[in-house]
Design a protein around this motif. Sequence first.
Motif, PDB file in Angstrom:
ATOM      1  N   ARG A  31     -22.772   1.747 -34.486  1.00  0.00           N
ATOM      2  CA  ARG A  31     -21.992   1.009 -33.837  1.00  0.00           C
ATOM      3  C   ARG A  31     -23.086   0.753 -32.474  1.00  0.00           C
ATOM      4  NH1 ARG A  31     -17.435   2.987 -34.115  1.00  0.00           N
ATOM      5  NH2 ARG A  31     -17.445   4.434 -32.300  1.00  0.00           N
ATOM      6  N   GLU A  34     -25.909  -1.482 -33.287  1.00  0.00           N
ATOM      7  CA  GLU A  34     -25.663  -2.722 -33.318  1.00  0.00           C
ATOM      8  C   GLU A  34     -25.290  -3.498 -31.616  1.00  0.00           C
ATOM      9  OE1 GLU A  34     -21.985  -5.713 -35.298  1.00  0.00           O
ATOM     10  OE2 GLU A  34     -21.673  -3.369 -35.293  1.00  0.00           O
ATOM     11  N   HIS A  35     -24.649  -2.580 -31.068  1.00  0.00           N
ATOM     12  CA  HIS A  35     -24.625  -2.869 -29.535  1.00  0.00           C
ATOM     13  C   HIS A  35     -25.974  -3.250 -28.899  1.00  0.00           C
ATOM     14  CE1 HIS A  35     -23.443  -2.658 -25.174  1.00  0.00           C
ATOM     15  NE2 HIS A  35     -24.501  -1.587 -25.375  1.00  0.00           N
ATOM     16  N   THR A  39     -28.293  -6.562 -26.665  1.00  0.00           N
ATOM     17  CA  THR A  39     -28.328  -6.402 -25.341  1.00  0.00           C
ATOM     18  C   THR A  39     -29.577  -7.439 -24.930  1.00  0.00           C
ATOM     19  OG1 THR A  39     -29.586  -4.672 -25.390  1.00  0.00           O
ATOM     20  CG2 THR A  39     -27.218  -4.409 -25.124  1.00  0.00           C
ATOM     21  N   GLU A 217     -28.322  -3.538 -20.338  1.00  0.00           N
ATOM     22  CA  GLU A 217     -27.991  -4.723 -19.921  1.00  0.00           C
ATOM     23  C   GLU A 217     -28.752  -4.936 -18.515  1.00  0.00           C
ATOM     24  OE1 GLU A 217     -24.406  -3.779 -22.145  1.00  0.00           O
ATOM     25  OE2 GLU A 217     -25.718  -2.768 -21.002  1.00  0.00           O
ATOM     26  N   ARG A 266     -17.511   3.080 -22.132  1.00  0.00           N
ATOM     27  CA  ARG A 266     -17.656   1.695 -22.594  1.00  0.00           C
ATOM     28  C   ARG A 266     -16.959   1.245 -23.956  1.00  0.00           C
ATOM     29  NH1 ARG A 266     -23.382  -0.812 -21.591  1.00  0.00           N
ATOM     30  NH2 ARG A 266     -22.077  -2.681 -21.843  1.00  0.00           N
ATOM     31  N   ILE A 268     -18.156   2.243 -26.812  1.00  0.00           N
ATOM     32  CA  ILE A 268     -19.302   2.298 -27.646  1.00  0.00           C
ATOM     33  C   ILE A 268     -19.348   3.402 -28.760  1.00  0.00           C
ATOM     34  CG2 ILE A 268     -21.708   1.775 -28.056  1.00  0.00           C
ATOM     35  CD1 ILE A 268     -21.693   0.422 -25.401  1.00  0.00           C
TER      36      ILE A 268
END
Length: 298
Positions: A31, A34-35, A39, A217, A266, A268
């Motif tokens: 996960r 993937e996140h 970004t 980010e 967050r 994640i």
Amino acid sequence: MYTSSDICGVNPIAALPFTAQGEPDYTSFSRLLEHLAATGIQGLTLFGIASEFPKLDDSERLLLADCFLSDLKGSGIFRAMSVTDHSTEVAVKRARDYQKRGADALMLLPPFFLQPDADAISHHIFSVLEAVDIPVMVQYAPGETGLAITPEQLSEVAARYPHAVFKIECNPPVDYTREFLKRAPQASVLNGYAGLYMLEMLAAGGKGVMPGCSFSEVYVQIYRLWQAEKQHEAQELHGKLLPWIRRWMTHCEYIIQVEKTILHKRGIIATDYCRHPGWTLTAEDHQMIDTFITTFAL
């Protein structure tokens, strides 16, 4: 195939999620990957210091490596693997294995255990560089390793090996980088150290930054502003970030735990567990992290 000039931009070090019992959490890891791929980063590196690499066994390392490479295949970002072995022979084997498994680049932490001399360190670096033909980010982190490498020594590496890239994270790194690039103007330089010197290093001729991964980010936004020649806006955003990362970078284990806690808060990763020995956050730290997440709208 990536070349040394392709290794640029925002290239975070991947965190390694664990369960509450301290076992690798592969679901959270997938996960997280993937996140991060969404970004806007240019690359991602596994098994850096922020990956808690000394706290993994060999079987875990191989499973995580395969997960990392397969999950990010086709993502459009370069996938780098760090070679951290203190034995030159083992480092060469691992570098070849990572290239065979599909890594786009490597990062190399020179050996420092029992303080090898300069010739032994050079032999180690040259041996790994000669073992592969993908880019190799030669890491210079004297604060963490206690090992000093002069700009002259590093420039010798750049002269001999065009596929070498240099991750310079002495503190401060800017003067060192300028001195190095005078001797090796063709070299590509990245900087870690949580991006504390990100803009100064870009101005000095650096090509990118290798921070932690929990707020990638923000680094992407700073980098895009810099690329767009919006230096004032980039400096404003970086200046907004500085007070937080200055505090957290006072100890490596501190920022590793903070980054893991940010990822957990967050949503994640499932837990913010770091393997022991580690760092215990205070109630004030947790409040600061909550404020940080709100401030940067993460």
